[in-house]
Every structure is written in C-alpha cells, then in structure tokens.
Design a protein around this motif. Sequence first.
Motif, PDB file in Angstrom:
ATOM      1  N   SER A  49       1.139  -1.256   0.325  1.00  0.00           N
ATOM      2  CA  SER A  49      -0.415  -0.279  -0.232  1.00  0.00           C
ATOM      3  C   SER A  49       0.321   1.205  -0.194  1.00  0.00           C
ATOM      4  CB  SER A  49      -1.086   0.122   1.278  1.00  0.00           C
ATOM      5  OG  SER A  49      -1.402   1.356   1.140  1.00  0.00           O
ATOM      6  N   SER A  50       0.338   2.175  -0.936  1.00  0.00           N
ATOM      7  CA  SER A  50       0.684   3.334  -1.030  1.00  0.00           C
ATOM      8  C   SER A  50       0.285   4.376  -0.034  1.00  0.00           C
ATOM      9  CB  SER A  50       0.756   3.888  -2.811  1.00  0.00           C
ATOM     10  OG  SER A  50       1.519   3.172  -3.239  1.00  0.00           O
ATOM     11  N   GLY A  51       0.726   5.280   0.279  1.00  0.00           N
ATOM     12  CA  GLY A  51      -0.637   6.821   1.211  1.00  0.00           C
ATOM     13  C   GLY A  51       0.469   6.736   2.624  1.00  0.00           C
ATOM     14  N   ALA A  52       1.579   6.396   1.952  1.00  0.00           N
ATOM     15  CA  ALA A  52       2.057   7.349   2.985  1.00  0.00           C
ATOM     16  C   ALA A  52       2.674   9.135   3.632  1.00  0.00           C
ATOM     17  CB  ALA A  52       4.041   6.757   3.914  1.00  0.00           C
ATOM     18  N   ILE A  53       3.043   9.102   2.539  1.00  0.00           N
ATOM     19  CA  ILE A  53       3.173  10.617   1.942  1.00  0.00           C
ATOM     20  C   ILE A  53       1.595  11.068   1.372  1.00  0.00           C
ATOM     21  CG2 ILE A  53       3.549  11.923   0.484  1.00  0.00           C
ATOM     22  CD1 ILE A  53       6.023   9.840  -0.577  1.00  0.00           C
ATOM     23  N   ALA A  54       0.776  10.882   1.577  1.00  0.00           N
ATOM     24  CA  ALA A  54      -1.011  11.434   0.923  1.00  0.00           C
ATOM     25  C   ALA A  54      -0.973  11.911   3.100  1.00  0.00           C
ATOM     26  CB  ALA A  54      -1.516  10.794   0.386  1.00  0.00           C
ATOM     27  N   VAL A 133       3.155  -3.849   3.310  1.00  0.00           N
ATOM     28  CA  VAL A 133       4.407  -3.545   2.522  1.00  0.00           C
ATOM     29  C   VAL A 133       3.932  -1.929   1.790  1.00  0.00           C
ATOM     30  CG1 VAL A 133       6.695  -3.608   0.796  1.00  0.00           C
ATOM     31  CG2 VAL A 133       4.527  -5.745   1.676  1.00  0.00           C
ATOM     32  N   ASN A 134       4.862  -1.192   2.533  1.00  0.00           N
ATOM     33  CA  ASN A 134       5.515  -0.026   1.208  1.00  0.00           C
ATOM     34  C   ASN A 134       6.873   0.299   1.425  1.00  0.00           C
ATOM     35  OD1 ASN A 134       4.805   2.611   0.430  1.00  0.00           O
ATOM     36  ND2 ASN A 134       4.173   3.254   1.876  1.00  0.00           N
ATOM     37  N   GLU A 135       7.020   1.182   0.681  1.00  0.00           N
ATOM     38  CA  GLU A 135       8.863   1.625   0.250  1.00  0.00           C
ATOM     39  C   GLU A 135       9.170   2.224   0.901  1.00  0.00           C
ATOM     40  OE1 GLU A 135       9.922   3.525  -3.721  1.00  0.00           O
ATOM     41  OE2 GLU A 135      12.046   3.478  -2.830  1.00  0.00           O
ATOM     42  N   ASN A 136      10.270   1.860   1.815  1.00  0.00           N
ATOM     43  CA  ASN A 136      10.482   2.903   3.199  1.00  0.00           C
ATOM     44  C   ASN A 136      11.047   4.077   2.415  1.00  0.00           C
ATOM     45  OD1 ASN A 136      12.383   3.881   5.152  1.00  0.00           O
ATOM     46  ND2 ASN A 136      13.391   1.925   5.151  1.00  0.00           N
ATOM     47  N   ASP A 137      10.137   4.951   2.230  1.00  0.00           N
ATOM     48  CA  ASP A 137      10.339   5.892   1.581  1.00  0.00           C
ATOM     49  C   ASP A 137      11.111   7.222   2.363  1.00  0.00           C
ATOM     50  OD1 ASP A 137       8.702   6.364  -0.707  1.00  0.00           O
ATOM     51  OD2 ASP A 137       6.670   5.700   0.812  1.00  0.00           O
ATOM     52  N   THR A 138      11.271   6.798   3.762  1.00  0.00           N
ATOM     53  CA  THR A 138      11.864   7.891   4.328  1.00  0.00           C
ATOM     54  C   THR A 138      13.353   7.907   4.293  1.00  0.00           C
ATOM     55  OG1 THR A 138      12.184   6.407   6.190  1.00  0.00           O
ATOM     56  CG2 THR A 138      10.052   7.372   6.842  1.00  0.00           C
ATOM     57  N   GLY A 147      10.081   4.479  -6.070  1.00  0.00           N
ATOM     58  CA  GLY A 147       9.008   5.733  -6.545  1.00  0.00           C
ATOM     59  C   GLY A 147       8.260   5.705  -7.123  1.00  0.00           C
ATOM     60  N   ASP A 148       7.807   4.076  -6.973  1.00  0.00           N
ATOM     61  CA  ASP A 148       6.312   3.923  -7.500  1.00  0.00           C
ATOM     62  C   ASP A 148       6.476   2.206  -7.082  1.00  0.00           C
ATOM     63  OD1 ASP A 148       6.474   1.536  -9.896  1.00  0.00           O
ATOM     64  OD2 ASP A 148       7.643   3.409 -10.154  1.00  0.00           O
ATOM     65  N   ASN A 149       5.031   2.499  -6.449  1.00  0.00           N
ATOM     66  CA  ASN A 149       4.871   1.049  -5.418  1.00  0.00           C
ATOM     67  C   ASN A 149       4.048   0.060  -6.729  1.00  0.00           C
ATOM     68  OD1 ASN A 149       5.564   1.996  -3.601  1.00  0.00           O
ATOM     69  ND2 ASN A 149       3.244   1.569  -2.798  1.00  0.00           N
ATOM     70  N   ASP A 150       4.324   0.013  -8.437  1.00  0.00           N
ATOM     71  CA  ASP A 150       3.476  -0.932  -9.091  1.00  0.00           C
ATOM     72  C   ASP A 150       4.664  -2.680  -8.967  1.00  0.00           C
ATOM     73  OD1 ASP A 150       1.332   0.393  -9.002  1.00  0.00           O
ATOM     74  OD2 ASP A 150       2.267   1.327 -10.832  1.00  0.00           O
ATOM     75  N   GLY A 206      -0.774   9.432  -6.545  1.00  0.00           N
ATOM     76  CA  GLY A 206       0.238   8.077  -7.306  1.00  0.00           C
ATOM     77  C   GLY A 206       1.403   9.222  -8.263  1.00  0.00           C
ATOM     78  N   SER A 207       2.716   7.686  -7.869  1.00  0.00           N
ATOM     79  CA  SER A 207       2.956   8.173  -8.606  1.00  0.00           C
ATOM     80  C   SER A 207       3.389   7.002  -9.913  1.00  0.00           C
ATOM     81  CB  SER A 207       4.767   8.773  -8.148  1.00  0.00           C
ATOM     82  OG  SER A 207       5.112   7.410  -7.133  1.00  0.00           O
ATOM     83  N   GLY A 208       2.633   6.772 -10.254  1.00  0.00           N
ATOM     84  CA  GLY A 208       2.844   5.796 -11.965  1.00  0.00           C
ATOM     85  C   GLY A 208       2.357   6.241 -12.158  1.00  0.00           C
TER      86      GLY A 208
HETATM   87  N1  GLU Z   1       5.281   5.281  -1.526  1.00  0.00           N
HETATM   88  C1  GLU Z   1       4.577   6.274  -1.521  1.00  0.00           C
HETATM   89  C2  GLU Z   1       3.754   6.137  -0.274  1.00  0.00           C
HETATM   90  O1  GLU Z   1       3.647   5.773   0.189  1.00  0.00           O
HETATM   91  C3  GLU Z   1       3.999   6.464  -2.949  1.00  0.00           C
HETATM   92  C4  GLU Z   1       4.974   6.080  -3.826  1.00  0.00           C
HETATM   93  C5  GLU Z   1       3.336   5.504  -5.156  1.00  0.00           C
HETATM   94  O2  GLU Z   1       2.969   6.561  -5.417  1.00  0.00           O
HETATM   95  O3  GLU Z   1       3.005   4.396  -5.734  1.00  0.00           O
HETATM   96  O4  GLU Z   1       3.772   7.353   0.198  1.00  0.00           O
END
Ligand code: GLU
Length: 362
Positions: A49-54, A133-138, A147-150, A206-208
């Motif tokens: 899941s994305s959404g950390a930044i949002a 799961v998410n990218e370790n954006d920090t 950059g994208d979770n796809d 999204g960044s995808g």
């Molecule tokens: N990992 C980023 C987040 O959680 C989003 C990446 C994406 O938009 O795919 O905010």
Amino acid sequence: MLENSKKIVIKLGSSTIVDSKGHFKNEWIKSLIKDIKTYKKNKNFVIVSSGAIALGQKYLRIKKKKLKIEMSQAIAAVGQIHLAGEFQKVFEKNSFKTGQILISLDDTEQRRRALNVKRTFENLFKLNAIPIVNENDTTATSEIKYGDNDRLAARVAQIIGADTLIILSDVDGLYDNTKKKKLIKEVKIIDKNIYSLSDKKINSYGSGGIETKLDAAKICINSGCKMYLANGKVKNPIKNMIKNKIFTCFIPKLSTLDARKKWIISSLNSSGKIYIDMGAAKALANGKSLLAAGITNVSGKFNKGENILIVDQDDNHLARGLSSFSSIEINKIKGMQSSILEKTLGYSTKSEVVHKDDMVKL
Ligand code: GLU
C-alpha cells in the motif's frame, strides 16, 4: 479466477486508500477485507500500500503536491505510522493479524537481501499475519528509489513466488486506442504497441500511471505470476472485478527458469554493460557461459556479483547476468584466453566472466 491461487499480492495506490480530502478510506478497506475473507482459505495475502506521503501531508497540513525529496522523506516518516496504524486497526477488528514491511530498492535488487526478504514473508505467513508493505520512503533517495509501488509490488510478488498480483487503481484496466477506448481483457506480450497505450496521466497522489503498471506486468509475465489491473474505486473491489469481469489480465509466460533466474531477468537496474563479439554472441545463444576472449569492451563501474547487461556491438541487449569479475578486472582481461587470466591478474579466478547459471538470455 483466484481459486487455484496460493499467494496473492494486492497493490493499493494512494488514490485508492486516501480520499480527496486526504482521509484514510476506512469503509473501502473494510470492503476489501470482506473480499479477502471470502477467498482467504488456503491462501496467503500480501498488501502493498502507498499512502504514507498522502496521509503525512494531511496530518501535517501540507498541500503542496511537488515535494523535494528531503521533505517527502520526512513527511513519509510521519505518514507511514498513520498508514500502518489504520491498517492494523481495521484488520484487527476483522480478526486478522498484520505485520509491516518497509522495503528499500537494495532489499530486492541484491540477491542475498532478496532471499532475506523472502524469508521474512514466509515467516509472517507461518504466523498467519498479513504483510503490509510499502517502500521505505524515509531513507530512499532519488537514485535509490522505486518511486512507484507498482514495480515494487511486482518484484515482491516475484521474490516470494506469488501466483497472482492484483493492482487496484483508478482505472478499469488497460484501454485500446480506438475511439471507443475499449478495455483490453488479456495481454500476453508487452511490446512497444502496448506501451504506446499508456497515456502518461497520473492521478493526484500516485507516482505511477499506466507505464509503471506495464513495467510491473513485464516482471510478472517473466515470473509466472498472473497480474490483474482493475478498478479500486468501487467497494468490494475483488468481488466486483471477478463478478463483472472488468479488468485487464496479463498472462504469464510458461517459463522453465528457476527462481534465481527469474530474479535475474526482472532486475530493475544494471550496474554496467559488457560488450561482446559475434563469436561470443553465438556461444551465448547456444547456452554457453561468457568467457573473457569474446569481450570487446566494458562500461559502468561494478563489483564482482553485480547485475550487468551483456550487449553486442550495436548495443542490442543479449543477456542479463551476474558478473564474476569487477569492471576493473574485465578491462584488464577482455579479449584474453581463459588460460592466462590468473597470470594477468596475479590471483586465482573463475574462468567464466559470467557463468551460464548466472545468466538469462533476453
Ligand atoms: N510509497 C509512496 C507512499 O506511500 C507512494 C508511491 C506510489 O505512489 O506508488 O506514499
């Protein structure tokens, strides 16, 4: 559609889980959990899941959309806690345990780390907990970032040997380029024509966009994993997708590659290129290893064990593999017969520069 699946990865884009006001879409997640409950028997689920930044932006009252990387790292640090907390609450209410996995690019792109990641997933499954799961954006910087979770979701699916990846987004799937924009039901090959259908449009969070979904599909197709692209704007998205048959399905190739080779072929980056002559290209085509004698040049800087591309004189990508020598060493031994490698370098070495077991033809 999912009956025979054993491991299913569901990827949720920011706009699927965060509403236009920046709130976590609790009711929608509840409906997704209901779907998971319906299909959970004998299956393992993973949520990417994305959404950390949002969510971080909402909490910190930051409206600006284009953020500097240092700022998005900090915002993600704030938002990720909220994201994980929301998931944990709503899953627990439905008697599901969850565990959080934050992944950096190197965790999937270095073989040893990828195997470690795989083990963590397997142990979470043993504990009957759903990995979130998410990218370790920090800590991710622009050079070392998905950059994208796809693509992240596809690489996770490939590493854990999932048979299905469902990407829930704000579109029904991939549309053709006719005036009516018809939904394409099935895709078997991802070529330039398919990429030309990508409209480069991305949603507000999204960044995808479609392009990274096609990149993800490519990874899945090479990994024996079916990928569905479907709409996550509706409630009960999985049930809806199955019942109404609205999605694009990317069908995987029948592959004889083992897990290690599947991992090599889907690598997201390469550290350099090895240029080879026609004789070596022929040997590679016949399933042989790459020897120093056929190497004409090398570009990029890399260490032993890193992922490289093997190309011909016209830069056509012939194979991908793990090099047994560093770029500095290859520069010294290129064009040489294997029998004099040790004498040239002054220490004992392997005789193949890229062994056939570490190589996949493209
Ligand atoms: N990992 C980023 C987040 O959680 C989003 C990446 C994406 O938009 O795919 O905010």
